[in-house]
Structures are given as structure tokens and as C-alpha cells.
Design an enzyme around this catalytic site. Structure first.
Site, PDB file in Angstrom:
ATOM      1  N   CYS A 137       0.859  -1.289   0.153  1.00 47.88           N
ATOM      2  CA  CYS A 137      -0.208   0.300   0.263  1.00 47.88           C
ATOM      3  C   CYS A 137       0.823   1.267  -0.143  1.00 47.88           C
ATOM      4  CB  CYS A 137      -1.177  -0.108   1.079  1.00 47.88           C
ATOM      5  SG  CYS A 137      -2.004  -1.558   2.012  1.00 47.88           S
ATOM      6  N   GLU A 209      -4.602  -3.728  -4.271  1.00 54.24           N
ATOM      7  CA  GLU A 209      -4.802  -2.701  -4.991  1.00 54.24           C
ATOM      8  C   GLU A 209      -5.101  -2.393  -6.208  1.00 54.24           C
ATOM      9  OE1 GLU A 209      -3.477   0.196  -3.590  1.00 54.24           O
ATOM     10  OE2 GLU A 209      -3.218  -0.344  -1.817  1.00 54.24           O
TER      11      GLU A 209
END
Ligand SMILES: Cc1ncc(C[n+]2csc(CCO)c2C)c(N)n1
Length: 227
Positions: A137, A209
């Protein structure tokens, strides 16, 4: 020379991360053409994502085996709650969305799946699971920010330039570097089987993601209306 664990990870995730730069949502952020309704969806979903994400650092701090690592997790926790989420609160104010409204957002299916995956791993394992869960992330947003910052006009004053500025900033680059260092320290001396397991976590979160970018592009929530 020994290769760093994060270099090995980079080889695995590079194709996945390059696909982000081809994604219409990310391209729209870079060239400033992203539809504001889509961005609003990102803003709200990301805000509730970050609330659970912050909990990961709190878990990391409580599971840390030495004071140095405890402090690193605490710094990262502060970075999410007081720096990164301020970007969201500032954008929300421009849309006339209050802090309370942001916080009351119902997490979408993908947001729920992504944060639940990381929280489950972090609660079950030690700090290595926490760091493997948060790494993609942080590092991938910095990768996106720095890549977009090189696009012509991305940093010129437009609605999304502060987004690109923030994620490409020195401050965020340092946070990502600090997490990478932490990952390398923790990986040192671990057997191959364990390293392969941690690598899979970083690959899976990188896939999540992509799903997150796709969810916000399509303004998805849950598949069936159950109101
Ligand atoms: C879905 C999603 N993935 C990654 C980030 C980026 N991010 C999360 S925490 C952190 C570091 C410190 O705040 C960064 C850069 C995000 N915002 N949303």
C-alpha cells in the site's frame, strides 16, 4: 553482495504495479481529467480503508519486539491519522462533505475484503505479517506518485495536483523507505519457506490495490442492492 528482500519483492510486483499506471483512474489523476464523482468515491472508500489500515500499525506497535520498532509503527500510525487523512479531509471540504460523513461511509465489498485480509493476517501472526501486509500500500502509492509526478503537467495546478504532490513528496518517500527497511530487517535470517509466504502477502495486497483502483473507477459498492 546479498540482495535485499525488497529487491526480490520488486521483481514479483513490478508487472502488477506497472498495470496501475495503465489504469484509467490512475491515468486520470496524472493528467487531471479524472471525473470528480469517481474521485469522490475513492475519497470516501479510502477514508474508511485508512481507518482500518491505521489499526494495523497499532497492532504492529503492540507486537513489536523492541522499542525501535515500536516507535517506527507509532510514527507510521501518526502518518496515516494526521497527515494522510488530512489530505482526504481537505478534499472532502472542497466537495462539501463533512468529516463525520466521510467517517460514516459504508465500506464497499472490495474495501472490506482488502482490509479484512490484512487485519486477519496481522492479528494471527507476528510483526512480519503486519509489515508484509502494509508494504505494498505504502510503497505502491509512492511509486504511483513519483511516476505521475514525471508526467507533463501532473504537478501544475489542477484539482489532482495536490494528490500527486502528496504521494510523491519526500515525507511519503521516507515513510515508504522506512517500511521497506523494516521489511528487510525482519526478513534477515528467515528461512526460504517463510520468505516465500511473506512474498505472497505482498503479491496478494498488490492485486487488491488493483481491485481497489478498479472499484473506484466503476464506483462499485456491493453487487446486489439489499436496502
Ligand atoms: C487503497 C490504498 N492503498 C494505499 C494507500 C496509501 N497509503 C496508505 S497508508 C500510507 C502511508 C502513511 O499514511 C499510504 C501511503 C491508500 N491511501 N489507499
Amino acid at each position: 553482495m546479498t540482495t535485499l528482500f525488497t529487491d526480490r519483492l520488486w521483481n514479483r510486483v513490478e508487472p502488477v504495479w506497472n498495470s496501475y499506471l495503465e489504469h484509467p483512474f490512475v491515468k486520470g489523476l496524472g493528467d487531471g481529467t479524472l471525473e470528480q464523482e469517481k474521485f469522490k468515491h475513492w475519497l470516501k472508500q479510502d477514508y474508511v480503508y485508512l481507518i482500518d489500515y491505521a489499526r494495523l500499525f497499532a497492532i504492529g506497535s503492540s507486537k513489536a519486539e523492541d522499542l525501535d520498532k515500536m516507535v517506527t509503527f507509532a510514527k507510521l500510525l501518526h502518518g496515516v491519522l494526521d497527515v494522510e487523512m488530512d489530505l482526504h479531509r481537505n478534499y472532502a471540504a472542497e466537495f462539501g462533505i463533512s468529516k463525520e460523513e466521510l467517517e460514516a461511509t459504508e465500506a464497499s465489498a472490495i474495501t472490506t475484503a482488502y482490509t479484512s485480509y490484512m487485519l486477519n493476517l496481522s492479528q494471527r501472526g507476528g510483526v512480519e505479517n503486519v509489515v508484509a501486509s502494509v508494504l505494498a500500500c505504502e510503497w505502491s502509492y509512492n511509486f504511483i506518485g513519483k511516476s505521475l509526478a514525471k508526467w507533463p503537467g501532473a504537478l501544475d495546478d489542477n484539482f489532482y495536483s495536490s494528490w500527486v504532490e502528496m504521494y510523491s513528496s519526500n515525507e511519503f518517500t521516507e515513510l515508504a523507505e522506512e517500511t521497506k527497511q523494516l521489511m528487510n530487517q525482519i526478513a534477515e535470517g528467515k528461512p526460504e519457506q517463510e520468505l516465500a509466504r511473506l512474498e505472497e502477502i505482498v503479491v496478494k495486497t498488490s492485486q487488491f490495490e488493483y481491485m481497489f483502483w478498479d472499484m473506484v473507477e466503476k464506483k462499485e459498492d456491493w453487487p446486489v442492492n439489499a436496502e
